[in-house]
Design a protein around this motif. Structure first.
Motif, PDB file in Angstrom:
ATOM      1  N   ASN A   3       0.829  -1.209   0.000  1.00 27.00           N
ATOM      2  CA  ASN A   3       0.000   0.000   0.000  1.00 27.00           C
ATOM      3  C   ASN A   3       0.863   1.259   0.000  1.00 27.00           C
ATOM      4  O   ASN A   3       0.473   2.288  -0.564  1.00 27.00           O
ATOM      5  CB  ASN A   3      -0.928  -0.008   1.209  1.00 27.00           C
ATOM      6  N   ALA A   4       2.042   1.182   0.634  1.00 20.78           N
ATOM      7  CA  ALA A   4       2.957   2.329   0.593  1.00 20.78           C
ATOM      8  C   ALA A   4       3.426   2.583  -0.834  1.00 20.78           C
ATOM      9  O   ALA A   4       3.525   3.746  -1.264  1.00 20.78           O
ATOM     10  CB  ALA A   4       4.147   2.076   1.511  1.00 20.78           C
ATOM     11  N   TYR A   5       3.710   1.524  -1.584  1.00 25.30           N
ATOM     12  CA  TYR A   5       4.123   1.693  -2.982  1.00 25.30           C
ATOM     13  C   TYR A   5       3.025   2.344  -3.812  1.00 25.30           C
ATOM     14  O   TYR A   5       3.299   3.141  -4.717  1.00 25.30           O
ATOM     15  CB  TYR A   5       4.508   0.344  -3.582  1.00 25.30           C
ATOM     16  N   ILE A   6       1.776   2.007  -3.509  1.00 27.16           N
ATOM     17  CA  ILE A   6       0.669   2.625  -4.240  1.00 27.16           C
ATOM     18  C   ILE A   6       0.626   4.123  -3.969  1.00 27.16           C
ATOM     19  O   ILE A   6       0.464   4.944  -4.894  1.00 27.16           O
ATOM     20  CB  ILE A   6      -0.668   1.953  -3.855  1.00 27.16           C
ATOM     21  N   MET A   7       0.791   4.516  -2.704  1.00 33.24           N
ATOM     22  CA  MET A   7       0.796   5.938  -2.368  1.00 33.24           C
ATOM     23  C   MET A   7       1.999   6.652  -2.982  1.00 33.24           C
ATOM     24  O   MET A   7       1.895   7.809  -3.417  1.00 33.24           O
ATOM     25  CB  MET A   7       0.803   6.112  -0.850  1.00 33.24           C
ATOM     26  N   ILE A   8       3.141   5.979  -3.037  1.00 31.91           N
ATOM     27  CA  ILE A   8       4.313   6.561  -3.691  1.00 31.91           C
ATOM     28  C   ILE A   8       4.037   6.787  -5.167  1.00 31.91           C
ATOM     29  O   ILE A   8       4.401   7.827  -5.730  1.00 31.91           O
ATOM     30  CB  ILE A   8       5.536   5.648  -3.497  1.00 31.91           C
ATOM     31  N   ALA A   9       3.395   5.802  -5.812  1.00 34.66           N
ATOM     32  CA  ALA A   9       3.073   5.939  -7.232  1.00 34.66           C
ATOM     33  C   ALA A   9       2.101   7.087  -7.475  1.00 34.66           C
ATOM     34  O   ALA A   9       2.145   7.745  -8.524  1.00 34.66           O
ATOM     35  CB  ALA A   9       2.482   4.627  -7.762  1.00 34.66           C
ATOM     36  N   ILE A  10       1.212   7.367  -6.517  1.00 35.21           N
ATOM     37  CA  ILE A  10       0.222   8.429  -6.695  1.00 35.21           C
ATOM     38  C   ILE A  10       0.833   9.803  -6.444  1.00 35.21           C
ATOM     39  O   ILE A  10       0.760  10.706  -7.295  1.00 35.21           O
ATOM     40  CB  ILE A  10      -0.981   8.207  -5.755  1.00 35.21           C
ATOM     41  N   TYR A  11       1.456   9.982  -5.271  1.00 36.28           N
ATOM     42  CA  TYR A  11       1.903  11.314  -4.847  1.00 36.28           C
ATOM     43  C   TYR A  11       3.414  11.531  -4.945  1.00 36.28           C
ATOM     44  O   TYR A  11       3.875  12.671  -4.904  1.00 36.28           O
ATOM     45  CB  TYR A  11       1.458  11.580  -3.403  1.00 36.28           C
ATOM     46  N   GLY A  12       4.199  10.471  -5.009  1.00 36.48           N
ATOM     47  CA  GLY A  12       5.639  10.623  -5.129  1.00 36.48           C
ATOM     48  C   GLY A  12       6.342  10.975  -3.844  1.00 36.48           C
ATOM     49  O   GLY A  12       7.474  11.480  -3.881  1.00 36.48           O
ATOM     50  N   LYS A  13       5.736  10.708  -2.686  1.00 35.68           N
ATOM     51  CA  LYS A  13       6.378  11.023  -1.407  1.00 35.68           C
ATOM     52  C   LYS A  13       7.341   9.901  -1.010  1.00 35.68           C
ATOM     53  O   LYS A  13       7.417   8.857  -1.661  1.00 35.68           O
ATOM     54  CB  LYS A  13       5.317  11.213  -0.324  1.00 35.68           C
ATOM     55  N   ASN A  14       8.067  10.113   0.111  1.00 32.74           N
ATOM     56  CA  ASN A  14       9.010   9.101   0.566  1.00 32.74           C
ATOM     57  C   ASN A  14       8.281   7.911   1.173  1.00 32.74           C
ATOM     58  O   ASN A  14       7.069   7.947   1.384  1.00 32.74           O
ATOM     59  CB  ASN A  14      10.014   9.695   1.561  1.00 32.74           C
ATOM     60  N   PHE A  15       9.056   6.868   1.467  1.00 32.72           N
ATOM     61  CA  PHE A  15       8.439   5.617   1.909  1.00 32.72           C
ATOM     62  C   PHE A  15       7.724   5.771   3.241  1.00 32.72           C
ATOM     63  O   PHE A  15       6.588   5.315   3.395  1.00 32.72           O
ATOM     64  CB  PHE A  15       9.497   4.512   2.010  1.00 32.72           C
ATOM     65  N   PHE A  16       8.374   6.402   4.219  1.00 35.59           N
ATOM     66  CA  PHE A  16       7.779   6.485   5.546  1.00 35.59           C
ATOM     67  C   PHE A  16       6.473   7.273   5.517  1.00 35.59           C
ATOM     68  O   PHE A  16       5.466   6.844   6.097  1.00 35.59           O
ATOM     69  CB  PHE A  16       8.763   7.139   6.519  1.00 35.59           C
ATOM     70  N   SER A  17       6.452   8.417   4.836  1.00 36.97           N
ATOM     71  CA  SER A  17       5.222   9.214   4.739  1.00 36.97           C
ATOM     72  C   SER A  17       4.130   8.442   4.019  1.00 36.97           C
ATOM     73  O   SER A  17       2.965   8.464   4.429  1.00 36.97           O
ATOM     74  CB  SER A  17       5.510  10.536   4.021  1.00 36.97           C
ATOM     75  N   SER A  18       4.490   7.760   2.941  1.00 32.73           N
ATOM     76  CA  SER A  18       3.495   7.001   2.171  1.00 32.73           C
ATOM     77  C   SER A  18       2.954   5.832   2.984  1.00 32.73           C
ATOM     78  O   SER A  18       1.748   5.556   2.954  1.00 32.73           O
ATOM     79  CB  SER A  18       4.130   6.487   0.876  1.00 32.73           C
ATOM     80  N   ALA A  19       3.839   5.143   3.727  1.00 33.90           N
ATOM     81  CA  ALA A  19       3.377   4.028   4.550  1.00 33.90           C
ATOM     82  C   ALA A  19       2.445   4.525   5.647  1.00 33.90           C
ATOM     83  O   ALA A  19       1.413   3.898   5.939  1.00 33.90           O
ATOM     84  CB  ALA A  19       4.577   3.293   5.152  1.00 33.90           C
ATOM     85  N   LYS A  20       2.806   5.652   6.278  1.00 29.89           N
ATOM     86  CA  LYS A  20       1.955   6.206   7.328  1.00 29.89           C
ATOM     87  C   LYS A  20       0.602   6.629   6.765  1.00 29.89           C
ATOM     88  O   LYS A  20      -0.456   6.305   7.344  1.00 29.89           O
ATOM     89  CB  LYS A  20       2.653   7.404   7.974  1.00 29.89           C
ATOM     90  N   ASP A  21       0.600   7.348   5.641  1.00 28.84           N
ATOM     91  CA  ASP A  21      -0.659   7.816   5.048  1.00 28.84           C
ATOM     92  C   ASP A  21      -1.551   6.659   4.635  1.00 28.84           C
ATOM     93  O   ASP A  21      -2.765   6.674   4.880  1.00 28.84           O
ATOM     94  CB  ASP A  21      -0.367   8.708   3.836  1.00 28.84           C
ATOM     95  N   SER A  22      -0.956   5.643   4.008  1.00 31.07           N
ATOM     96  CA  SER A  22      -1.766   4.511   3.555  1.00 31.07           C
ATOM     97  C   SER A  22      -2.307   3.715   4.731  1.00 31.07           C
ATOM     98  O   SER A  22      -3.461   3.260   4.716  1.00 31.07           O
ATOM     99  CB  SER A  22      -0.941   3.612   2.636  1.00 31.07           C
ATOM    100  N   PHE A  23      -1.484   3.533   5.763  1.00 28.27           N
ATOM    101  CA  PHE A  23      -1.930   2.765   6.931  1.00 28.27           C
ATOM    102  C   PHE A  23      -3.075   3.482   7.646  1.00 28.27           C
ATOM    103  O   PHE A  23      -4.083   2.855   8.013  1.00 28.27           O
ATOM    104  CB  PHE A  23      -0.756   2.550   7.886  1.00 28.27           C
ATOM    105  N   LEU A  24      -2.935   4.797   7.860  1.00 25.07           N
ATOM    106  CA  LEU A  24      -4.005   5.550   8.516  1.00 25.07           C
ATOM    107  C   LEU A  24      -5.253   5.581   7.652  1.00 25.07           C
ATOM    108  O   LEU A  24      -6.381   5.515   8.163  1.00 25.07           O
ATOM    109  CB  LEU A  24      -3.530   6.975   8.811  1.00 25.07           C
ATOM    110  N   LEU A  25      -5.074   5.683   6.350  1.00 25.51           N
ATOM    111  CA  LEU A  25      -6.218   5.689   5.437  1.00 25.51           C
ATOM    112  C   LEU A  25      -6.986   4.378   5.526  1.00 25.51           C
ATOM    113  O   LEU A  25      -8.230   4.369   5.558  1.00 25.51           O
ATOM    114  CB  LEU A  25      -5.725   5.925   4.005  1.00 25.51           C
TER     115      LEU A  25
END
Length: 773
Positions: free
Chosen positions: A627-649
């Motif tokens: 799910n972090a990779y999906i968020m990275i593909a969408i917004y281009g943020k770093n791994f930790f931010s993307s993992a946190k955003d996807s997990f909370l989502l």
């Protein structure tokens, strides 16, 4: 046919007004925006006495802020309205990218050491536990020219990741011929000295330092077995690349029943003569040994027969596997057209089965009570007797009734979420249909995986074959000790005796650990690269305002380019986490094998708990990183931010997440099962001769199960190749949908990008309809 000219629908834009005249029907908005971006290229907030009025537009209105996208060139959205393409991106997790590059350089060093220290001859000829090569005459030291085959005392101990680190954890000796019969040393428990001597000479295999002529009692033999000096059992074997493997593997289809139901099996010997926990079951030999020699080709007549069968059926096999690919594609189309029907049909079938089971159980219980049947739960050889007791059916009736009520209540409460899941699956099917390249792209990471595996395997073999041949001079008593003087093995001096291969065991062990960790990291890296490329392609479809025009050309290649340009560090970070957990699991497995049959139950229990915990942790991290990779593909943020955003989502939408994954899992399971089973049945009827196709010559085979197994395995992997893409499409569309529903509100400035069907399910709409076809 000429492409239709794109029509520009009527929209609304905000135009500056110098007075507060007649206000439009839409409510006014504040002239001050939080993102500090204003229409008509204002660089600063307009005066407070001015406002933006909604007026009829002369062109499509382009929102300045869409979800959490940081669009750097809003003017491009007027040409191709897809914010994911123009969001601001930069290199992420650069340190992890640098660390990954350094680690690969270290892997090159490890490979170089393996090539420098390894001996190619040891890769050709198998070596025993003393590192002596089978089938080789080492003049003056040992002569195994008449002992060409390697025999494993207990082949089941080779089935472990620990084998890659410390080698197969069982005694290995060179023998003249492989065992030709089933034997257990427990058969000699009551044998006479003469019988034991006969078996020792003809059946029992022991290391060279054992004087078989002195073994005349069962106690002496048992002591040798427990110390690993003599074998505890043998099975009828055949040589495969000069190694002895159970013959039952090759004849599993035709002979398994004969073997298991006759005296030619370990199970029979254990039942007859007892078991001391040193002898495995037949299934451990025939099942696990096949994993050891997945691609090993036997050099005996059986091999010739198998090769003959493959040469006769290769084109039919390829056609059937290709047909499985076509069926997989058709299934994706069926899921698009009938996905909702299949889901609801499955649900109603489960409800019907539970209802029928509950009703039948209550009726059966009532009839048994009426006839005066009694309960007697003492031991009965006939298991059917328990189903003639009323209490049995009473318990079954209560259990099925409770399950029916629970299942029915769950369906009633989550019916809307099931509808959302069906709509998301339909939208994912549309995305795949409009980007057919996504179905071909998995071949790219598949080829990379093969290359990574071949590289790891080659380095592991070279490291395992490393070492220096050691020779020592005989003492005056004719014996050779570890303290004896070393001599040059190539000089062939009188009294110079070969004693084995000396290697830096600890160094080789940690180099193997490094090599295995590199394999895990690079393999996870390749998987992550494929996932993020597919996620980027499917995200570009979802966030396209007009699906006909705003989806980019070559979406997978563009997504792969973005990932390799900006996100290699994040991919390395996520794959590093998975690789660390994997190597910890391997080390735990290695420790467990080293302990062997330890009597310390507490240590065994702790190891079992740790292995279970780290398996669960690996599954969790795989879910998190995907799910972090999906968020990275969408917004281009770093791994930790993307993992946190996807997990909370996901945690904010946990019920939706569970429903969508289970619903998609049902469809994918049905597809894989039906395609694999269907092709297996079809190949069975054809290759076994039960089905004759007119115009197609009938094939005569020695082992018709060989092409059947290949077709079944090939069909599964072909279906898995298609459905992995479909699963990523569903996951990406779901994450985009959650982001869309939380970040947007359907207003002119924040329109929804979801399909009209999803809008209807949620009971909302956009102020201005978007193109979604």
């Amino acid at each position: 046919m000429a492409r239709k000219k794109r029509t520009m629908p009527a929209a609304e834009v905000y135009e500056k007004s110098d007075s507060f005249g007649q206000m439009p029907s839409a409510p006014p908005i504040s002239p001050h925006r939080m993102d500090h971006i204003y229409p008509d290229s204002y660089g600063s907030p307009p005066p407070l006495h001015q406002a933006y009025h909604v007026q009829p537009a002369r062109a499509n209105y382009v929102p300045d802020q869409i979800a959490r996208f940081n669009v750097i060139k809003p003017d491009r959205l007027a040409k191709r309205h897809n914010p994911q393409l123009y969001t601001k991106r930069g290199c992420t997790d650069v340190f992890c990218c640098f660390l990954f590059f350094v680690f690969l350089c270290g892997w090159v060093v490890v490979a170089s050491l393996g090539i420098m220290w390894g001996d190619p001859q040891r890769l050709i000829y198998p070596t025993d536990s003393e590192f002596r090569r089978c089938g080789v005459d080492q003049g003056g030291y040992y002569n195994f020219s008449k002992r060409p085959y390697l025999f494993y005392f207990d082949l089941t101990k080779c089935i472990s990741y620990a084998t890659a680190l410390g080698g197969c954890q069982t005694t290995q000796i060179c023998v003249e011929e492989c065992p030709s019969q089933y034997f257990s040393y427990l058969q000699l428990r009551t044998a006479s000295a003469a019988e034991i001597q006969n078996k020792m000479k003809n059946v029992v295999y022991c290391t060279d330092d054992v004087d078989k002529s002195t073994v005349t009692t069962f106690v002496a033999l048992q002591s040798l077995v427990q110390r690993g000096k003599c074998v505890s059992y043998t099975v009828k074997s055949v040589p495969v690349l000069q190694r002895c493997f159970p013959e039952a593997i090759f004849n599993a289809v035709d002979n398994v029943n004969t073997v298991l139901n006759s005296s030619n099996s370990l199970d029979y010997l254990k039942r007859t003569f007892g078991d001391d926990a040193l002898i495995p079951q037949d299934i451990q030999i025939t099942g696990q040994s096949s994993e050891v020699m997945k691609s090993v080709v036997e050099d005996q007549p059986v091999t010739h027969k198998v090769i003959h069968d493959l040469s006769q059926t290769w084109w039919q096999t390829l056609i059937l596997i290709f047909a499985a690919g076509i069926l997989s594609f058709i299934w994706t189309v069926i899921m698009r057209l009938l996905g909702s029907l299949l889901i609801w049909l499955s649900i109603f079938l489960v409800l019907g089965a539970l209802g029928f089971g509950a009703g039948f159980s209550w009726i059966k219980w009532n009839n048994l009570k009426a006839t005066g049947a009694i309960d007697d739960y003492s031991f009965h050889p006939a298991f059917d007797a328990y189903f003639e007791m009323p209490t049995t059916w009473f318990v079954v009736a209560i259990a099925t009734s409770v399950l029916l009520v629970i299942f029915l209540l769950v369906i009633l409460f989550i019916r809307q979420r099931i509808s959302i899941a069906c709509a998301l699956i339909s939208e994912s099917s549309k995305a795949i249909g409009s980007m057919m390249s996504t179905l071909v792209f998995p071949l790219f990471p598949f080829i990379l995986h093969i290359g990574v595996f071949a590289l790891w395997g080659s380095i592991a073999i070279w490291l395992a074959s490393s070492g220096q041949e050691i020779c020592r001079m005989k003492e005056t008593n004719g014996q050779v000790y570890n303290t004896s003087t070393k001599c040059d093995c190539n000089a062939k001096l009188a009294g110079c005796t070969y004693v084995g291969i000396e290697k830096e065991s600890d160094t080789i062990f940690w180099l193997q650990v490094y090599n295995l960790f590199a394999f895990f990291w690079l393999s996870c890296f390749v998987t992550a690269l494929g996932d993020i490329a597919l996620a980027g392609a499917f995200a570009s479809y979802y966030w396209a305002r007009d699906k006909r025009h705003d989806v980019p050309t070559f979406p997978v290649i563009r997504a792969l380019n973005r990932a390799m340009r900006y996100n290699l560090g994040s991919i390395a970070f996520g794959s590093l986490i998975i690789a660390i957990v994997k190597i910890i699991r391997v080390m735990l497995e290695y420790i467990d094998h080293k302990l062997g049959k330890s009597e310390n139950k507490a240590v065994k229990w702790v190891l079992m708990c740790l292995k279970c915990c780290f398996w669960c942790l690996e599954m969790f991290f795989k879910f998190l990183t995907k799910n972090a990779y999906i968020m990275i593909a969408i917004y281009g943020k770093n791994f930790f931010s993307s993992a946190k955003d996807s997990f909370l989502l996901i945690t904010r939408n946990i019920v939706r997440t569970v429903v969508v994954h289970k619903v998609a899992g049902i469809l994918l399971f049905l597809g894989k099962a039906m395609i694999t089973l269907g092709m297996g049945i079809l190949s069975f009827y054809y290759f076994s001769g039960r089905w004759v196709v007119e115009g197609v010559p009938k094939v005569d085979l020695y082992y018709y199960f060989v092409p059947i197994v290949i077709v079944v395995i090939g069909s599964y992997f072909m279906a898995d190749l298609f459905f992995d893409v479909y699963e990523m499409a569903v996951d990406t569309t779901f994450i985009c949908f959650l982001e869309d529903s939380e970040q947007n509100d359907g207003s002119l400035e924040r329109p929804y990008f979801m399909s009209q069907k999803l809008l209807e399910i949620l009971g909302t709409k956009n102020e201005i309809p978007l193109h979604t076809k």
